[in-house]
Design a protein around this motif. Structure first.
Motif, short mmCIF file in Angstrom:
data_model
loop_
_atom_site.label_atom_id
_atom_site.label_comp_id
_atom_site.label_asym_id
_atom_site.label_seq_id
_atom_site.Cartn_x
_atom_site.Cartn_y
_atom_site.Cartn_z
N ASP A 1 63.59 53.30 24.44
CA ASP A 1 62.38 52.49 24.35
C ASP A 1 61.43 53.10 23.32
OD1 ASP A 1 59.49 51.91 25.09
OD2 ASP A 1 60.53 50.54 26.45
N PRO A 2 61.02 52.33 22.30
CA PRO A 2 60.18 52.88 21.23
C PRO A 2 58.86 53.48 21.73
CG PRO A 2 61.06 50.74 20.59
CD PRO A 2 61.38 50.92 22.04
N ASP A 3 58.25 52.87 22.72
CA ASP A 3 56.98 53.38 23.23
C ASP A 3 57.16 54.73 23.93
OD1 ASP A 3 55.64 51.17 22.26
OD2 ASP A 3 55.87 50.04 24.13
N ALA B 1 67.96 60.20 21.10
CA ALA B 1 67.35 59.08 21.83
C ALA B 1 67.09 57.91 20.89
CB ALA B 1 66.06 59.54 22.49
N GLU B 2 66.58 58.20 19.69
CA GLU B 2 66.34 57.13 18.73
C GLU B 2 67.65 56.49 18.29
OE1 GLU B 2 63.69 56.36 14.72
OE2 GLU B 2 64.60 58.32 15.03
N TYR B 3 68.66 57.32 18.05
CA TYR B 3 69.96 56.80 17.62
C TYR B 3 70.58 55.89 18.67
CZ TYR B 3 74.80 56.79 15.99
OH TYR B 3 76.05 56.42 15.57
N ASN B 4 70.33 56.19 19.95
CA ASN B 4 70.90 55.41 21.04
C ASN B 4 69.94 54.36 21.59
OD1 ASN B 4 73.72 56.51 21.88
ND2 ASN B 4 72.52 58.34 21.43
N ARG B 5 68.90 54.03 20.78
CA ARG B 5 67.98 52.92 21.07
C ARG B 5 67.17 53.11 22.34
NH1 ARG B 5 72.83 49.98 19.89
NH2 ARG B 5 72.86 49.20 17.75
N PRO C 1 70.69 52.82 26.40
CA PRO C 1 71.84 51.99 26.80
C PRO C 1 73.18 52.63 26.46
CG PRO C 1 70.79 51.09 24.83
CD PRO C 1 69.89 52.19 25.33
N THR C 2 73.18 53.56 25.49
CA THR C 2 74.39 54.29 25.14
C THR C 2 74.03 55.78 25.09
OG1 THR C 2 73.92 54.07 22.76
CG2 THR C 2 75.33 52.39 23.78
N ILE D 1 70.89 63.45 30.51
CA ILE D 1 69.48 63.02 30.51
C ILE D 1 69.39 61.52 30.32
CG2 ILE D 1 67.33 63.14 29.19
CD1 ILE D 1 67.99 66.08 28.62
N PHE D 2 70.12 60.98 29.36
CA PHE D 2 70.03 59.55 29.06
C PHE D 2 70.54 58.67 30.18
CE2 PHE D 2 70.33 60.38 24.19
CZ PHE D 2 69.05 60.88 24.21
#
Length: 299
Positions: free
Chosen positions: A246-248, A240-244, A280-281, A219-220
């Motif tokens: 987009d916050p929005d 998703a949060e752990y791998n940075r 990005p990761t 997915i990422f």
């Protein structure tokens, strides 16, 4: 309890490497590894990891490999304590034959069991073969010291040869059609057994079966072929949060998930939106930090 199992026990067996693989030289390293154990020589790599999609022949290859070098296979039953399976692995058969433990479908294993595996590897008592669908299903600290083998999908020619030999009464053109549209041994056999031949076999794109971290990574990286997924939405959001991410986008996805119970179609919409998450990761979320979305931060 020693359990011999595997989906191939339900169908005509693949009895040789010539059936299962295209180029035998690709498998020389894992055969040498197993042969060393059978002769009482502990190889530097342990365990051996066989990687492949569902139905690609991981279990069958492991069983063939063990039998070919004269060892006795012990399949781990997921209803049995892993420690009991390893006790069986250390115990020779009645006739003195050494044993090898096969950990099949081990991609669903918890961290606690991986610690048991790690401790057993250090003992170097017997060979261990782990069958998973993706490299990241195995923790890195175990994977880095292992012998790894990735199974390729069987070719159309391999499938046609196997089906023709085991189902000689079936129309040859029918076998060719099944072989052409199938992506694995399991798919080919089930398609042939479940279809009468009166209806056309729909040829649809075949995608790798992904679960756990493999599905999240797909997915990422934009390689997931569907707008649905098997992971729990919170697991995906935490990763998703752990791998940075987009916050929005992450905030919108979290809002859709939290309100998905309010409307029948909102769950489907929320999951479809989550498949657009990009990072990005794509590293696995640390095991003890998966519970609460919003609490995970890289150092």
């Amino acid at each position: 309890m020693i359990v011999r199992r595997g989906w191939m026990s339900l169908f005509p067996k693949i009895e040789s490497f010539d059936d299962l693989i295209g180029r035998k030289s690709n498998y020389d390293s894992i055969r040498t590894w197993a042969d060393s154990w059978s002769r009482g020589i502990v190889p530097s790599s342990n365990p051996a990891i066989i990687i492949g999609e569902a139905g690609s022949g991981k279990t069958t290859l492991a069983d063939l490999l063990v039998r070919e070098v004269g060892l006795d296979a012990v399949f781990h039953n997921h209803d049995t304590e892993l420690k009991h399976t390893f006790v069986n692995g250390r115990t020779p058969t009645f006739f003195g034959k050494k044993r090898a433990v096969i950990l099949d479908d081990f991609q669903y294993t918890h961290a606690r069991e991986w610690k048991i595996v790690e401790a057993e590897i250090k003992q170097q008592s017997f060979p261990i073969i782990v069958c998973v669908e993706h490299p990241k299903d195995v923790p890195w600290h175990i994977r880095r010291g292992a012998l790894t083998l990735s199974l390729e999908r069987p070719s159309e020619q391999m499938l046609e040869k196997y089906l023709s030999r085991n189902y000689p009464e079936t129309d040859r053109e029918r076998i060719r059609e099944v072989a052409r549209t199938s992506s694995s041994w399991r798919t080919a056999i089930l398609t042939l057994l479940s279809s009468s031949g009166e209806h056309e076999i729909a040829q649809t794109p075949r995608y790798p079966t992904r679960v756990g971290n493999a599905e999240i990574e797909a997915i990422f990286t934009g390689k997931h072929p569907d707008q649905d997924f098997k992971n729990h939405p919170l697991a995906l959001l935490s990763a998703a949060e752990y791998n940075r991410a987009d916050p929005d986008v992450l905030m919108t996805a979290n809002m859709l998930h939290s309100r998905s119970w309010e409307a029948d179609d909102l769950t489907r919409i929320a999951k479809a939106y989550m498949t657009t998450l990009r990072t990005p990761t794509s590293d696995p979320t640390p095991f003890r930090k998966r519970q609460i979305f919003g609490s995970i931060r890289r150092g």
